[in-house]
Write a protein that holds these residues in place. Structure first.
Motif, mmCIF file in Angstrom:
data_model
loop_
_atom_site.group_PDB
_atom_site.id
_atom_site.type_symbol
_atom_site.label_atom_id
_atom_site.label_comp_id
_atom_site.label_asym_id
_atom_site.label_seq_id
_atom_site.Cartn_x
_atom_site.Cartn_y
_atom_site.Cartn_z
ATOM 1 N N MET A 1 -1.512 4.652 1.796
ATOM 2 C CA MET A 1 -1.935 3.643 1.865
ATOM 3 C C MET A 1 -3.800 3.278 2.018
ATOM 4 S SD MET A 1 -1.330 1.021 4.844
ATOM 5 C CE MET A 1 -1.734 1.816 6.097
ATOM 6 N N LYS A 2 -4.495 1.805 1.359
ATOM 7 C CA LYS A 2 -5.426 1.696 1.172
ATOM 8 C C LYS A 2 -5.411 0.500 1.774
ATOM 9 C CE LYS A 2 -9.087 1.917 -2.291
ATOM 10 N NZ LYS A 2 -9.836 1.771 -3.655
ATOM 11 N N ILE A 3 -6.720 0.345 2.134
ATOM 12 C CA ILE A 3 -6.844 -1.331 3.121
ATOM 13 C C ILE A 3 -8.438 -1.067 2.417
ATOM 14 C CG2 ILE A 3 -7.371 -2.654 4.560
ATOM 15 C CD1 ILE A 3 -5.483 -0.629 6.058
ATOM 16 N N THR A 4 -8.761 -2.797 1.567
ATOM 17 C CA THR A 4 -10.006 -2.631 1.034
ATOM 18 C C THR A 4 -10.058 -3.934 1.140
ATOM 19 O OG1 THR A 4 -9.132 -3.408 -0.883
ATOM 20 C CG2 THR A 4 -9.460 -1.161 -1.360
ATOM 21 N N TYR A 5 -11.213 -4.955 1.524
ATOM 22 C CA TYR A 5 -11.727 -5.946 1.927
ATOM 23 C C TYR A 5 -12.924 -5.979 1.083
ATOM 24 C CZ TYR A 5 -13.760 -9.759 4.558
ATOM 25 O OH TYR A 5 -14.300 -11.456 4.405
ATOM 26 N N ARG A 13 -6.917 -6.477 0.988
ATOM 27 C CA ARG A 13 -5.655 -6.087 -0.260
ATOM 28 C C ARG A 13 -5.267 -4.889 0.692
ATOM 29 N NH1 ARG A 13 -1.997 -5.771 -3.633
ATOM 30 N NH2 ARG A 13 -2.482 -4.723 -5.106
ATOM 31 N N ILE A 14 -4.368 -4.258 1.190
ATOM 32 C CA ILE A 14 -3.187 -3.486 1.652
ATOM 33 C C ILE A 14 -2.494 -2.559 0.178
ATOM 34 C CG2 ILE A 14 -2.157 -2.347 3.107
ATOM 35 C CD1 ILE A 14 -3.169 -4.968 5.184
ATOM 36 N N ILE A 15 -2.697 -1.732 0.090
ATOM 37 C CA ILE A 15 -2.010 -0.889 -0.906
ATOM 38 C C ILE A 15 -1.018 0.261 0.133
ATOM 39 C CG2 ILE A 15 -2.113 0.520 -3.259
ATOM 40 C CD1 ILE A 15 -4.704 -0.903 -3.278
ATOM 41 N N ASN A 17 1.152 2.127 -2.394
ATOM 42 C CA ASN A 17 1.199 3.403 -3.218
ATOM 43 C C ASN A 17 0.972 2.400 -4.436
ATOM 44 O OD1 ASN A 17 3.205 1.793 -5.625
ATOM 45 N ND2 ASN A 17 4.835 2.117 -3.197
ATOM 46 N N ASN A 18 0.701 3.773 -5.401
ATOM 47 C CA ASN A 18 -0.262 2.834 -6.699
ATOM 48 C C ASN A 18 1.308 3.074 -7.847
ATOM 49 O OD1 ASN A 18 -2.589 3.628 -5.726
ATOM 50 N ND2 ASN A 18 -2.671 6.055 -6.011
ATOM 51 N N GLY A 43 2.358 -3.555 -1.892
ATOM 52 C CA GLY A 43 0.998 -4.377 -1.116
ATOM 53 C C GLY A 43 0.913 -5.749 -1.312
ATOM 54 N N TYR A 61 -5.824 1.998 13.656
ATOM 55 C CA TYR A 61 -5.092 2.786 12.842
ATOM 56 C C TYR A 61 -4.412 4.063 13.926
ATOM 57 C CZ TYR A 61 -2.397 5.996 9.612
ATOM 58 O OH TYR A 61 -1.533 6.945 9.247
#
Length: 65
Positions: A1-5, A13-15, A17-18, A43, A61
């Motif tokens: 999981m990846k979170i970007t702002y 954005r919360i991803i 999976n790819n 996402g 987390y």
């Protein structure tokens, strides 16, 4: 999981999976859900994030025991 702002456009954005995004739906105003070709959630995008949460740069987390 990846979170970007991105503060320039105020989007979080919360991803999960790819997987390639096949479809996106705005489920509620300001909440966009991205799906893969099987209909699984890939996402989430939160528009105007700074207006919807106290601090979009803060991420907590935890993993329950």
């Amino acid at each position: 999981m990846k979170i970007t702002y991105d503060s320039e456009v105020d989007v979080m954005r919360i991803i999960f999976n790819n997987s390639p995004i096949e479809e996106s739906d705005e489920e509620k105003p300001g909440l966009i859900v991205d799906y893969d070709k099987e209909g699984n959630i890939v996402g989430l995008e939160i528009l105007d994030a700074s207006k919807r949460m106290d601090n979009p740069r803060l991420v907590e987390y935890s993993i329950p025991k």
